[in-house]
Design a protein around this motif. Structure first.
Motif, PDB file in Angstrom:
ATOM      1  N   MET A   1       0.942  -1.193  -0.124  1.00 32.41           N
ATOM      2  CA  MET A   1       0.098  -0.007   0.056  1.00 32.41           C
ATOM      3  C   MET A   1       0.710   1.116   0.011  1.00 32.41           C
ATOM      4  N   TYR A   2       0.614   2.208  -0.697  1.00 34.95           N
ATOM      5  CA  TYR A   2       1.515   3.252  -1.067  1.00 34.95           C
ATOM      6  C   TYR A   2       0.767   4.191   0.134  1.00 34.95           C
ATOM      7  N   LEU A   3       1.613   5.044   0.756  1.00 30.41           N
ATOM      8  CA  LEU A   3       1.177   6.077   1.671  1.00 30.41           C
ATOM      9  C   LEU A   3       1.914   7.428   1.233  1.00 30.41           C
ATOM     10  N   SER A   4       1.127   8.439   1.318  1.00 27.60           N
ATOM     11  CA  SER A   4       1.545   9.702   1.068  1.00 27.60           C
ATOM     12  C   SER A   4       2.531  10.166   2.037  1.00 27.60           C
ATOM     13  N   ALA A   5       3.370  11.360   1.904  1.00 27.08           N
ATOM     14  CA  ALA A   5       4.293  11.750   3.028  1.00 27.08           C
ATOM     15  C   ALA A   5       3.492  12.146   4.078  1.00 27.08           C
ATOM     16  N   SER A   6       2.395  12.976   4.060  1.00 29.24           N
ATOM     17  CA  SER A   6       1.676  13.360   5.238  1.00 29.24           C
ATOM     18  C   SER A   6       0.794  12.112   5.835  1.00 29.24           C
ATOM     19  N   GLU A   7       0.486  11.064   5.182  1.00 28.93           N
ATOM     20  CA  GLU A   7       0.123   9.696   5.636  1.00 28.93           C
ATOM     21  C   GLU A   7       1.227   9.094   6.442  1.00 28.93           C
ATOM     22  N   GLN A   8       2.385   9.112   6.038  1.00 28.14           N
ATOM     23  CA  GLN A   8       3.368   8.392   6.776  1.00 28.14           C
ATOM     24  C   GLN A   8       3.805   9.115   7.880  1.00 28.14           C
ATOM     25  N   GLN A   9       3.714  10.499   7.803  1.00 33.83           N
ATOM     26  CA  GLN A   9       3.949  11.350   9.079  1.00 33.83           C
ATOM     27  C   GLN A   9       2.825  11.027  10.170  1.00 33.83           C
ATOM     28  N   ALA A  10       1.577  11.004   9.643  1.00 30.87           N
ATOM     29  CA  ALA A  10       0.557  10.912  10.550  1.00 30.87           C
ATOM     30  C   ALA A  10       0.636   9.385  11.381  1.00 30.87           C
ATOM     31  N   LEU A  11       0.835   8.563  10.449  1.00 32.63           N
ATOM     32  CA  LEU A  11       0.953   7.176  10.907  1.00 32.63           C
ATOM     33  C   LEU A  11       2.126   6.942  11.943  1.00 32.63           C
ATOM     34  N   ARG A  12       3.211   7.677  11.603  1.00 32.82           N
ATOM     35  CA  ARG A  12       4.270   7.627  12.718  1.00 32.82           C
ATOM     36  C   ARG A  12       3.949   8.022  13.778  1.00 32.82           C
ATOM     37  N   GLY A  13       3.254   9.393  13.801  1.00 30.45           N
ATOM     38  CA  GLY A  13       2.697   9.875  15.014  1.00 30.45           C
ATOM     39  C   GLY A  13       1.824   9.022  15.941  1.00 30.45           C
ATOM     40  N   VAL A  14       1.061   8.281  15.408  1.00 27.74           N
ATOM     41  CA  VAL A  14       0.054   7.476  16.011  1.00 27.74           C
ATOM     42  C   VAL A  14       0.910   6.404  16.676  1.00 27.74           C
ATOM     43  N   PHE A  15       1.904   5.776  15.917  1.00 26.87           N
ATOM     44  CA  PHE A  15       2.872   4.799  16.769  1.00 26.87           C
ATOM     45  C   PHE A  15       3.489   5.317  17.833  1.00 26.87           C
ATOM     46  N   THR A  16       4.020   6.395  17.490  1.00 24.78           N
ATOM     47  CA  THR A  16       4.627   7.182  18.662  1.00 24.78           C
ATOM     48  C   THR A  16       3.671   7.390  19.980  1.00 24.78           C
ATOM     49  N   LEU A  17       2.698   7.865  19.690  1.00 23.45           N
ATOM     50  CA  LEU A  17       1.681   8.048  20.840  1.00 23.45           C
ATOM     51  C   LEU A  17       1.377   6.897  21.478  1.00 23.45           C
ATOM     52  N   LEU A  18       1.153   5.636  20.758  1.00 28.01           N
ATOM     53  CA  LEU A  18       0.845   4.347  21.443  1.00 28.01           C
ATOM     54  C   LEU A  18       1.850   3.686  22.067  1.00 28.01           C
ATOM     55  N   ALA A  19       3.048   3.979  21.718  1.00 34.49           N
ATOM     56  CA  ALA A  19       4.415   3.435  22.425  1.00 34.49           C
ATOM     57  C   ALA A  19       4.740   4.237  23.709  1.00 34.49           C
ATOM     58  N   ARG A  20       4.179   5.126  24.045  1.00 36.69           N
ATOM     59  CA  ARG A  20       4.121   6.085  25.373  1.00 36.69           C
ATOM     60  C   ARG A  20       3.592   5.271  26.524  1.00 36.69           C
ATOM     61  N   ASP A  21       4.129   5.261  27.635  1.00 38.78           N
ATOM     62  CA  ASP A  21       3.505   4.664  28.837  1.00 38.78           C
ATOM     63  C   ASP A  21       3.197   5.748  29.924  1.00 38.78           C
ATOM     64  N   GLU A  22       2.511   6.761  29.351  1.00 38.89           N
ATOM     65  CA  GLU A  22       2.341   7.897  30.476  1.00 38.89           C
ATOM     66  C   GLU A  22       0.809   8.147  30.344  1.00 38.89           C
ATOM     67  N   CYS A  23      -0.008   7.631  29.683  1.00 38.95           N
ATOM     68  CA  CYS A  23      -1.327   7.773  29.600  1.00 38.95           C
ATOM     69  C   CYS A  23      -2.421   6.665  30.264  1.00 38.95           C
ATOM     70  N   GLY A  24      -3.317   6.893  30.723  1.00 33.26           N
ATOM     71  CA  GLY A  24      -4.391   5.838  31.217  1.00 33.26           C
ATOM     72  C   GLY A  24      -5.057   5.433  29.952  1.00 33.26           C
ATOM     73  N   GLU A  25      -6.028   4.482  30.161  1.00 33.26           N
ATOM     74  CA  GLU A  25      -6.665   3.846  29.078  1.00 33.26           C
ATOM     75  C   GLU A  25      -7.580   4.982  28.372  1.00 33.26           C
ATOM     76  N   ARG A  26      -8.426   5.942  29.185  1.00 33.54           N
ATOM     77  CA  ARG A  26      -9.419   6.669  28.445  1.00 33.54           C
ATOM     78  C   ARG A  26      -8.412   7.820  27.608  1.00 33.54           C
ATOM     79  N   GLU A  27      -7.231   8.423  28.403  1.00 32.16           N
ATOM     80  CA  GLU A  27      -6.644   9.151  27.466  1.00 32.16           C
ATOM     81  C   GLU A  27      -5.990   8.695  26.005  1.00 32.16           C
ATOM     82  N   ILE A  28      -5.664   7.426  26.596  1.00 33.95           N
ATOM     83  CA  ILE A  28      -5.134   6.755  25.047  1.00 33.95           C
ATOM     84  C   ILE A  28      -6.123   6.927  23.778  1.00 33.95           C
TER      85      ILE A  28
END
Length: 250
Positions: A1-28
């Motif tokens: 699947m081809y992803l545009s540059a903006s989609e790649q950046q947004a997807l990296r942001g999502v994975f970075t968010l989900l890798a953090r261990d500082e939020c509760g379930e609701r905030e995630i």
């Protein structure tokens, strides 16, 4: 699947968010919702956690949806919902039109009395589980003029699902850890000591003599030694040096 540059950046942001261990379930779920609106070019987001014992969805998180309308979902519409339980059974990202044709959905009270009130027209859902235990869901919607979601958006949501489930599980474990620690302390031999016995035990850990302890507590030395015998019996030890090693740290 081809992803545009903006989609790649947004997807990296999502994975970075989900890798953090500082939020509760609701905030995630809330932070992910904001990220998904941009990544999937969507307009509304809602997330719930299925409570099997209660037989209902709770722990609501919503973006761009009216609270009063969502209240009607909790009170009535979730019990007359023709699509969500089918979507839930899929255990993968699924477009609403895969489980019910749009024209058929638009004829239901669920659409006209609930979805349409907030402009929800095209839907994409993901319900995440750990075995049979529901962790949380992602309900993403678009206005009518945007058009339906496609295989591209469905695949991106499926790619995110393992990281989403992992983030929720870690958050739940972090929330449970303090309670488990408190239960361990309450069940430990230390909890069997009286307040005065704990005071004596702490003084021993400081290196005080029986005479020093008696002076601090304003009691006689024989009383201190009586406390010590009780402490040794309760903790199953025989020496003062051992006592210092088994005490919980303040």
């Amino acid at each position: 699947m081809y992803l545009s540059a903006s989609e790649q950046q947004a997807l990296r942001g999502v994975f970075t968010l989900l890798a953090r261990d500082e939020c509760g379930e609701r905030e995630i779920r809330e932070r992910l919702g904001h990220a998904l609106l941009g990544l999937l070019r969507a307009d509304q987001f809602a997330s719930f956690v299925w409570d099997a014992e209660r037989g209902g969805f709770g722990s609501r998180v919503a973006i761009n949806m009216a609270p009063a309308n969502l209240d009607t979902y909790a009170q009535w519409h979730q019990h007359h919902d023709p699509i969500t339980f089918v979507l839930q059974s899929r255990r993968r990202a699924t477009r609403v039109t895969e489980v019910m044709p749009q024209r058929e959905l638009m004829r239901t009270p669920f659409f006209n009395d609930f979805l349409a009130r907030d402009g929800l027209h095209w839907g994409l859902n993901l319900h995440t589980f750990d075995g049979e235990r529901a962790l949380g869901d992602l309900r993403i919607w678009r206005r009518k003029e945007r058009g339906d979601f496609g295989a591209r958006e469905t695949l991106m949501l499926d790619l995110i699902e393992p990281a989403f489930a992992g983030a929720l599980l870690r958050a739940r474990q972090r929330a449970q850890a303090p309670r488990a620690a408190a239960q361990d302390i309450a069940a430990s031999p230390w909890a069997s000591l009286s307040a005065r016995e704990q005071q004596v035990a702490r003084a021993v850990r400081e290196g005080l003599t029986d005479k020093d302890i008696a002076r601090r507590m304003a009691v006689g030395v024989p009383t201190v030694r009586t406390y010590l015998r009780r402490i040794f019996d309760k903790l199953g030890i025989e020496r003062r040096s051992t006592l210092a090693g088994v005490l919980p740290r303040d």
